[in-house]
Design an enzyme around this catalytic site. Sequence first.
Site, PDB file in Angstrom:
ATOM      1  N   HIS A  13      30.732  75.118  50.336  1.00 43.35           N
ATOM      2  CA  HIS A  13      31.288  75.290  51.688  1.00 43.35           C
ATOM      3  C   HIS A  13      32.432  74.300  51.938  1.00 43.35           C
ATOM      4  O   HIS A  13      33.423  74.638  52.582  1.00 43.35           O
ATOM      5  CB  HIS A  13      30.215  75.041  52.752  1.00 43.35           C
ATOM      6  CG  HIS A  13      29.423  76.260  53.148  1.00 43.35           C
ATOM      7  ND1 HIS A  13      30.016  77.390  53.661  1.00 43.35           N
ATOM      8  CD2 HIS A  13      28.091  76.506  53.138  1.00 43.35           C
ATOM      9  CE1 HIS A  13      29.079  78.287  53.938  1.00 43.35           C
ATOM     10  NE2 HIS A  13      27.899  77.779  53.624  1.00 43.35           N
TER      11      HIS A  13
ATOM     12  N   CYS B 137      23.153  82.813  54.003  1.00 44.52           N
ATOM     13  CA  CYS B 137      24.007  81.798  54.597  1.00 44.52           C
ATOM     14  C   CYS B 137      24.038  82.004  56.110  1.00 44.52           C
ATOM     15  O   CYS B 137      24.125  83.140  56.575  1.00 44.52           O
ATOM     16  CB  CYS B 137      25.416  81.916  54.016  1.00 44.52           C
ATOM     17  SG  CYS B 137      26.549  80.693  54.656  1.00 44.52           S
ATOM     18  N   LEU B 138      23.945  80.922  56.851  1.00 42.30           N
ATOM     19  CA  LEU B 138      23.969  81.028  58.318  1.00 42.30           C
ATOM     20  C   LEU B 138      25.292  81.601  58.813  1.00 42.30           C
ATOM     21  O   LEU B 138      25.366  82.111  59.923  1.00 42.30           O
ATOM     22  CB  LEU B 138      23.721  79.658  58.959  1.00 42.30           C
ATOM     23  CG  LEU B 138      22.324  79.058  58.710  1.00 42.30           C
ATOM     24  CD1 LEU B 138      22.242  77.656  59.293  1.00 42.30           C
ATOM     25  CD2 LEU B 138      21.234  79.940  59.293  1.00 42.30           C
TER      26      LEU B 138
ATOM     27  N   GLY C  59      20.050  74.344  55.011  1.00 42.23           N
ATOM     28  CA  GLY C  59      21.226  73.513  54.789  1.00 42.23           C
ATOM     29  C   GLY C  59      22.348  73.961  55.703  1.00 42.23           C
ATOM     30  O   GLY C  59      22.380  75.117  56.139  1.00 42.23           O
TER      31      GLY C  59
ATOM     32  N   HIS D 242      25.388  75.264  47.041  1.00 41.92           N
ATOM     33  CA  HIS D 242      25.805  76.178  48.107  1.00 41.92           C
ATOM     34  C   HIS D 242      26.571  75.406  49.198  1.00 41.92           C
ATOM     35  O   HIS D 242      27.637  75.826  49.643  1.00 41.92           O
ATOM     36  CB  HIS D 242      24.548  76.841  48.680  1.00 41.92           C
ATOM     37  CG  HIS D 242      24.770  77.782  49.822  1.00 41.92           C
ATOM     38  ND1 HIS D 242      24.486  79.125  49.754  1.00 41.92           N
ATOM     39  CD2 HIS D 242      25.241  77.574  51.080  1.00 41.92           C
ATOM     40  CE1 HIS D 242      24.771  79.699  50.912  1.00 41.92           C
ATOM     41  NE2 HIS D 242      25.236  78.775  51.740  1.00 41.92           N
ATOM     42  N   GLU D 243      26.017  74.249  49.612  1.00 37.44           N
ATOM     43  CA  GLU D 243      26.638  73.484  50.705  1.00 37.44           C
ATOM     44  C   GLU D 243      27.935  72.813  50.260  1.00 37.44           C
ATOM     45  O   GLU D 243      28.912  72.781  51.010  1.00 37.44           O
ATOM     46  CB  GLU D 243      25.660  72.434  51.253  1.00 37.44           C
ATOM     47  CG  GLU D 243      24.345  72.980  51.802  1.00 37.44           C
ATOM     48  CD  GLU D 243      24.499  74.128  52.774  1.00 37.44           C
ATOM     49  OE1 GLU D 243      25.536  74.210  53.462  1.00 37.44           O
ATOM     50  OE2 GLU D 243      23.598  74.982  52.829  1.00 37.44           O
TER      51      GLU D 243
ATOM     52  N   GLN E  97      30.960  74.936  58.783  1.00 37.42           N
ATOM     53  CA  GLN E  97      30.245  76.035  59.440  1.00 37.42           C
ATOM     54  C   GLN E  97      30.138  75.832  60.944  1.00 37.42           C
ATOM     55  O   GLN E  97      29.897  76.782  61.683  1.00 37.42           O
ATOM     56  CB  GLN E  97      28.831  76.182  58.843  1.00 37.42           C
ATOM     57  CG  GLN E  97      28.830  76.680  57.411  1.00 37.42           C
ATOM     58  CD  GLN E  97      27.411  76.862  56.919  1.00 37.42           C
ATOM     59  OE1 GLN E  97      26.772  75.909  56.510  1.00 37.42           O
ATOM     60  NE2 GLN E  97      26.909  78.082  56.970  1.00 37.42           N
TER      61      GLN E  97
END
Length: 413
Positions: free
Chosen positions: A368, A321-322, A275, A364-365, A280
Amino acid sequence: MFFSIKAHNYTKFLLMSVVTMAVSSDFFDCYAGTGAPSSSNSDKEIASDFLDSVSQNQQANKKEDVLSFSDIVGDNFIFSNEKGFKFSFSNLKGHVLVIAFSTTWCPNCPVVLKSLDVLKKKLLQQEIYNVGVITLNIGDEDIKAVKDHYAEYGIENLSAYESVAHANGIEGVPVCFVFDKEGKQAAKYLGWHDFASDDFIAFLKKLAAKKVNDYSSKKKGSTIGSGKVWKKMEVLKYGNPILKKKCAPVEVGDKEAPELLEQMLQQMYESDGVGLAAPQVGISKRMVVIDVRQEPAKVYKMINPKIVWKSEETAELIEGCLSVPGVYETVKRPASVSVEYLDETFKPCFIEKATGILAACLQHEIDHLDGKLYVDHLSRIKRARLISKYKKLQEQQEPISDNSGEGQQAQQQ
Ligand code: NI
């Protein structure tokens, strides 16, 4: 989000007559090396002649023997430790891995396990976090039996994992593989090796210092679905203020949104995530892409997603997480959520009672988009520990030296 369950991307190597073997002592050789002592007397002194015998290791790195981890245990192997934490091999991508296979009945295994136990301790002491040491039992014992076996030999630092029922292409134990940060086999050791030696640690450090080239030249400028050229997007890292900002809604009909969603999706695949949220990549707008690689395949491109229902029941999953690469922690969230969103054509859509990885990934997304990271869900102590580990890891990711032009790419941030 980085709970990657993607089938391993790792380069497959030529496999020579790989046969699935029934796991039993009748089929296995027990590798020791000449003059190997019996280790049945618990973890007592290891005879020096045994320590010196490394002849078996001459077999290391023979091309025809090269196996990837997924070749050995299959694509969907899940590590389950005694605390019930589950994660897949792809969660470990970017780490150098020392993975050993052993049995509880093999007389030579405890000696090797002891050596790996000391290695793990030394790595922790030296704060080397991007090297993992994992020992897997081959057999049908339950996790408690494996743990008891470790305790019997005074093994304190290694985690016990659920046994591997079938291991392909392994003819004997103990056998230990070293995989580099891209998941390629860097070494293989049959029988004894002094894993706790300075030489071996230096070898691991060298592998860990190698910079992974995330963006192969082939992928640069590749065309995306719309026929436009996909450009690498910079994924912002922890500490960047954009990640803390609440994002603005996307206006219906926004002409740039569909293109941006496609770019984000390509970047998500490139970064091996499941995701990615617009902030991000530096865009403070409410857009998210998700593909948790489940069957049937479903790609979500979401505009203005909103959680409209969440379950009372909670679930725990290991998340990454990226924007905080290389570290993972268990996060407790509602087990199920329903989400309203607009797709890339601005058509209203609804996901009813998503569960599992999709539920965690949606939360999670969408977090963000409100300037929240998964680490914000952790206790203060856990968060501090995770962030300190992350920072250490970032320092260790810096290339020591790299003569190739590719390695000259600027570090993100
Ligand atoms: Ni994330």
